[in-house]
Design an enzyme around this catalytic site. Structure first.
Site, PDB file in Angstrom:
ATOM      1  N   HIS A  56       5.037  11.976  26.484  1.00  0.00           N
ATOM      2  CA  HIS A  56       6.334  11.531  26.315  1.00  0.00           C
ATOM      3  C   HIS A  56       6.677  10.509  26.025  1.00  0.00           C
ATOM      4  O   HIS A  56       6.725   9.414  26.597  1.00  0.00           O
ATOM      5  CB  HIS A  56       7.537  12.750  27.043  1.00  0.00           C
ATOM      6  CG  HIS A  56       8.688  13.148  25.850  1.00  0.00           C
ATOM      7  ND1 HIS A  56       9.231  12.157  25.521  1.00  0.00           N
ATOM      8  CD2 HIS A  56       8.903  14.121  25.342  1.00  0.00           C
ATOM      9  CE1 HIS A  56       9.944  12.885  24.312  1.00  0.00           C
ATOM     10  NE2 HIS A  56       9.808  14.198  24.494  1.00  0.00           N
ATOM     11  N   ASP A 103       6.897  21.584  26.184  1.00  0.00           N
ATOM     12  CA  ASP A 103       5.426  22.432  25.238  1.00  0.00           C
ATOM     13  C   ASP A 103       4.160  22.650  25.956  1.00  0.00           C
ATOM     14  O   ASP A 103       3.815  23.170  26.076  1.00  0.00           O
ATOM     15  CB  ASP A 103       4.630  21.533  24.194  1.00  0.00           C
ATOM     16  CG  ASP A 103       5.539  21.246  22.955  1.00  0.00           C
ATOM     17  OD1 ASP A 103       6.111  22.205  23.026  1.00  0.00           O
ATOM     18  OD2 ASP A 103       5.178  20.228  22.636  1.00  0.00           O
TER      19      ASP A 103
HETATM   20  N1  CMC Z   1      -3.345  13.246  27.425  1.00  0.00           N
HETATM   21  C1  CMC Z   1      -4.186  11.404  27.159  1.00  0.00           C
HETATM   22  N2  CMC Z   1      -3.331   9.810  27.186  1.00  0.00           N
HETATM   23  C2  CMC Z   1      -2.278  10.120  26.722  1.00  0.00           C
HETATM   24  C3  CMC Z   1      -1.832  10.976  26.074  1.00  0.00           C
HETATM   25  C4  CMC Z   1      -2.365  12.426  26.823  1.00  0.00           C
HETATM   26  N3  CMC Z   1      -1.480  13.934  25.882  1.00  0.00           N
HETATM   27  N4  CMC Z   1       0.116  11.306  26.202  1.00  0.00           N
HETATM   28  C5  CMC Z   1      -0.075   9.178  26.364  1.00  0.00           C
HETATM   29  N5  CMC Z   1      -1.898   8.673  26.492  1.00  0.00           N
HETATM   30  C6  CMC Z   1      -1.871   7.667  26.621  1.00  0.00           C
HETATM   31  C7  CMC Z   1      -2.594   6.927  25.402  1.00  0.00           C
HETATM   32  O1  CMC Z   1      -3.599   6.841  25.283  1.00  0.00           O
HETATM   33  C8  CMC Z   1      -1.972   5.832  26.004  1.00  0.00           C
HETATM   34  O2  CMC Z   1      -2.947   4.640  26.642  1.00  0.00           O
HETATM   35  P1  CMC Z   1      -3.250   3.473  26.339  1.00  0.00           P
HETATM   36  O3  CMC Z   1      -1.915   2.740  27.039  1.00  0.00           O
HETATM   37  O4  CMC Z   1      -4.346   3.650  27.471  1.00  0.00           O
HETATM   38  O5  CMC Z   1      -3.607   3.288  25.181  1.00  0.00           O
HETATM   39  C9  CMC Z   1      -0.636   5.297  26.569  1.00  0.00           C
HETATM   40  O6  CMC Z   1      -0.770   6.972  27.411  1.00  0.00           O
HETATM   41  C10 CMC Z   1       0.330   5.758  25.784  1.00  0.00           C
HETATM   42  O7  CMC Z   1       0.622   6.853  24.991  1.00  0.00           O
HETATM   43  P2  CMC Z   1       1.448   6.749  23.411  1.00  0.00           P
HETATM   44  O8  CMC Z   1      -0.017   7.548  22.912  1.00  0.00           O
HETATM   45  O9  CMC Z   1       1.516   4.641  23.180  1.00  0.00           O
HETATM   46  O10 CMC Z   1       2.358   7.046  23.641  1.00  0.00           O
HETATM   47  P3  CMC Z   1       3.449   7.806  22.439  1.00  0.00           P
HETATM   48  O11 CMC Z   1       4.520   7.485  22.814  1.00  0.00           O
HETATM   49  O12 CMC Z   1       2.727   6.903  20.886  1.00  0.00           O
HETATM   50  O13 CMC Z   1       2.987   9.242  22.001  1.00  0.00           O
HETATM   51  C11 CMC Z   1       3.069  11.521  22.636  1.00  0.00           C
HETATM   52  C12 CMC Z   1       4.067  10.603  22.949  1.00  0.00           C
HETATM   53  C13 CMC Z   1       3.841  12.943  23.111  1.00  0.00           C
HETATM   54  C14 CMC Z   1       3.114  10.939  21.281  1.00  0.00           C
HETATM   55  C15 CMC Z   1       1.584  11.857  23.613  1.00  0.00           C
HETATM   56  O14 CMC Z   1       0.827  11.506  24.926  1.00  0.00           O
HETATM   57  C16 CMC Z   1       0.443  13.047  22.802  1.00  0.00           C
HETATM   58  O15 CMC Z   1       0.274  12.540  22.033  1.00  0.00           O
HETATM   59  N6  CMC Z   1       0.931  13.703  24.177  1.00  0.00           N
HETATM   60  C17 CMC Z   1       0.230  14.864  24.050  1.00  0.00           C
HETATM   61  C18 CMC Z   1       1.186  16.255  22.304  1.00  0.00           C
HETATM   62  C19 CMC Z   1       1.704  16.540  22.743  1.00  0.00           C
HETATM   63  O16 CMC Z   1       1.733  17.008  24.356  1.00  0.00           O
HETATM   64  N7  CMC Z   1       3.253  15.927  22.264  1.00  0.00           N
HETATM   65  C20 CMC Z   1       4.575  16.728  22.562  1.00  0.00           C
HETATM   66  C21 CMC Z   1       5.232  16.191  23.876  1.00  0.00           C
HETATM   67  S1  CMC Z   1       6.933  16.713  23.100  1.00  0.00           S
HETATM   68  C22 CMC Z   1       7.669  18.019  22.846  1.00  0.00           C
HETATM   69  C23 CMC Z   1       7.408  17.681  21.072  1.00  0.00           C
HETATM   70  O17 CMC Z   1       7.930  16.651  20.464  1.00  0.00           O
HETATM   71  O18 CMC Z   1       7.809  18.228  20.224  1.00  0.00           O
END
Ligand code: CMC
Length: 433
Positions: A308, A366
């Site tokens: 998140h 989720d």
């Molecule tokens: N699985 C594997 N690696 C992950 C995941 C994941 N679900 N989420 C983040 N990471 C890693 C990402 O690759 C990055 O690694 P590094 O530092 O080595 O590059 C690090 O963690 C930070 O991630 P980010 O993409 O910079 O984080 P963000 O704040 O931009 O993205 C997120 C947040 C929710 C989009 C992301 O965690 C994600 O894609 N999660 C899976 C989809 C999901 O469950 N979404 C629902 C969010 S909560 C409810 C809602 O909003 O509806």
């Protein structure tokens, strides 16, 4: 505004620039960069808004490090335990808990505006039968803007309130109709004697030829899920609604834009993807393979329902949902539901894996919600639609808050241009290649 300032030392400027600090009631302070460009000739650069507060708001507070979520100051755990979705809706819209009398009047008003214009129903027949219900939802909610012309003066607080109430009252009917359309069953009229979530279940699962009784546990579980999903401060879809609304756009169009944003798998679309992922995994033996894929930088796969932007601790909503999962499966589903057991094992393994620990990736709202929806008989394609119905409350609360601020301005970000410099047009016959 406080007396605090931060000082910016820019070697391009003759003297340091003092920027005021904006203080909230709790949470981090923000550096006010509104005057930055005027005073320094430079923009602030923050793609994805990692460090940018786009507004002040009194609605919802999140402390992502501590895993705290407050609606109007009230902890989500207390609301989920003691409140109801419509009371939470009132709280988010108006800022205070209602008295019994006020709550009853609010409930009565929402529950008596659940019907949609008969002509609106014809829109559904234009959609292909297996259209994704989120696509249908987005289209039909957007088309409400072609129906209610009596209250669309966004500068009139009463008009705004009427539109907000209409959206909260009618989205369950629109959602249930998208489901009925997808399975070729007749639309079911709302029943105003039922509660908000009971009525939604009725419109989804009743058929005209049989009596349908709403299961009180299913209704209660849905009501809790809806409270947890009702708002989450400046998430992508709410920020979208504010952005669209900042130009003075029609409220139904703003919410349709919010639905579009919510649909993405990085946001609300994740609840559907979690179930797809668990089903694809099949059993616990697949966990190491999926974790390895999630950790592989060259593989776009992510563990759905994990991570998140704000929470760097357990999402408090996921904790509540996990508990409700146990209760629902105990009574309505299979207490040893293999998907729930797989999800719990996946969580356990991920939370002890260095990759997830270092990045503070925890289950989000989720991760478990789909397992409850599934136990309630709600098909996977409807999961994000359920989220949209609940989040409509947050969207309209933020939209009203923004428009009630007389100083609000159109949201118009700037950019750092990295394209070609000025050049002259070359006529076709003189172009090479
Ligand atoms: N699985 C594997 N690696 C992950 C995941 C994941 N679900 N989420 C983040 N990471 C890693 C990402 O690759 C990055 O690694 P590094 O530092 O080595 O590059 C690090 O963690 C930070 O991630 P980010 O993409 O910079 O984080 P963000 O704040 O931009 O993205 C997120 C947040 C929710 C989009 C992301 O965690 C994600 O894609 N999660 C899976 C989809 C999901 O469950 N979404 C629902 C969010 S909560 C409810 C809602 O909003 O509806």
């Amino acid at each position: 505004m406080s007396e605090k300032h931060v000082t910016l030392h820019d070697p391009d400027l003759p003297e340091p620039v003092e920027l005021p600090v904006v203080e909230g009631s709790i949470g981090p302070e923000a550096v006010d960069v509104v005057s930055l460009y005027r005073r320094t000739g430079k923009f602030a650069y923050d793609p994805g808004f990692l460090s940018t507060a786009s507004c002040t708001s009194r609605i919802t507070f999140i402390d992502g490090d501590e895993g705290i979520l407050l609606y109007r100051g009230y902890p989500i755990e207390q609301l989920a335990e003691q409140s109801s979705f419509l009371e939470v809706a009132y709280l988010l819209l108006y800022g205070e808990l209602p008295s019994r009398e006020v709550l009853e009047a609010f409930e009565e008003m929402i529950l008596h505006h659940t019907m949609i214009n008969e002509n609106l129903k014809r829109f559904y027949s234009g959609f292909y039968h297996n259209a994704h219900p989120m696509a249908v939802m987005m289209g039909v909610v957007g088309s409400l803007s072609a129906f209610y012309h009596d209250a669309t003066d966004v500068n009139d607080p009463r008009h705004r309130e009427i539109s907000a109430h209409r959206l909260i009252a009618k989205t369950p009917t629109i959602a249930a109709s998208s489901y009925k359309h997808s399975i070729g069953e007749p639309f079911i009229y709302p029943r105003n004697d039922l509660g908000y979530c009971g009525n939604l279940l009725h419109m989804m699962f009743a058929v005209p030829c049989e009596a349908y009784e709403v299961d009180p546990l299913a209704e209660k579980a849905l009501d809790i899920l809806f409270m947890l999903h009702a708002d989450h401060e400046q998430n992508a879809s709410t920020a979208t609604v504010r952005q669209v609304g900042s130009s003075g756009a029609n409220p139904f169009a703003c919410v349709a834009a919010g639905i579009a944003s919510l649909w993405g798998p990085a946001h609300g679309g994740a609840n559907e993807k979690v179930l797809d992922m668990l089903e694809e995994m099949g059993d616990v033996s697949a966990i190491p393979r999926y974790l390895a894929r999630a950790k592989d930088r060259d593989d776009p796969f992510r563990l759905m329902g994990f991570g998140h932007r704000v929470y760097k601790n357990y999402d408090p909503r996921a904790r509540i949902i996990r508990r409700v999962c146990h209760q629902v499966l105990e009574k309505l589903g299979d207490p040893h539901d293999p998907l729930f057991e797989l999800a719990m094992r996946l969580e356990e393994v991920a939370l002890s894996d260095d990759y997830f620990v270092e990045r503070k990736l925890y289950p989000n709202v989720d991760f478990y919600s789909g397992i409850i929806y599934r136990a309630l008989g709600i098909p996977v394609k409807m999961f994000t639609v359920m989220f949209a119905v609940a989040r409509t409350v947050g969207w309209v609360a933020h939209w009203m808050e923004m428009l009630s601020d007389p100083h609000h301005r159109i949201g118009r970000p700037r950019q750092v241009y990295t394209g070609a410099r000025r050049r002259d047009y070359v006529p076709l016959e003189r172009r090479e290649g």
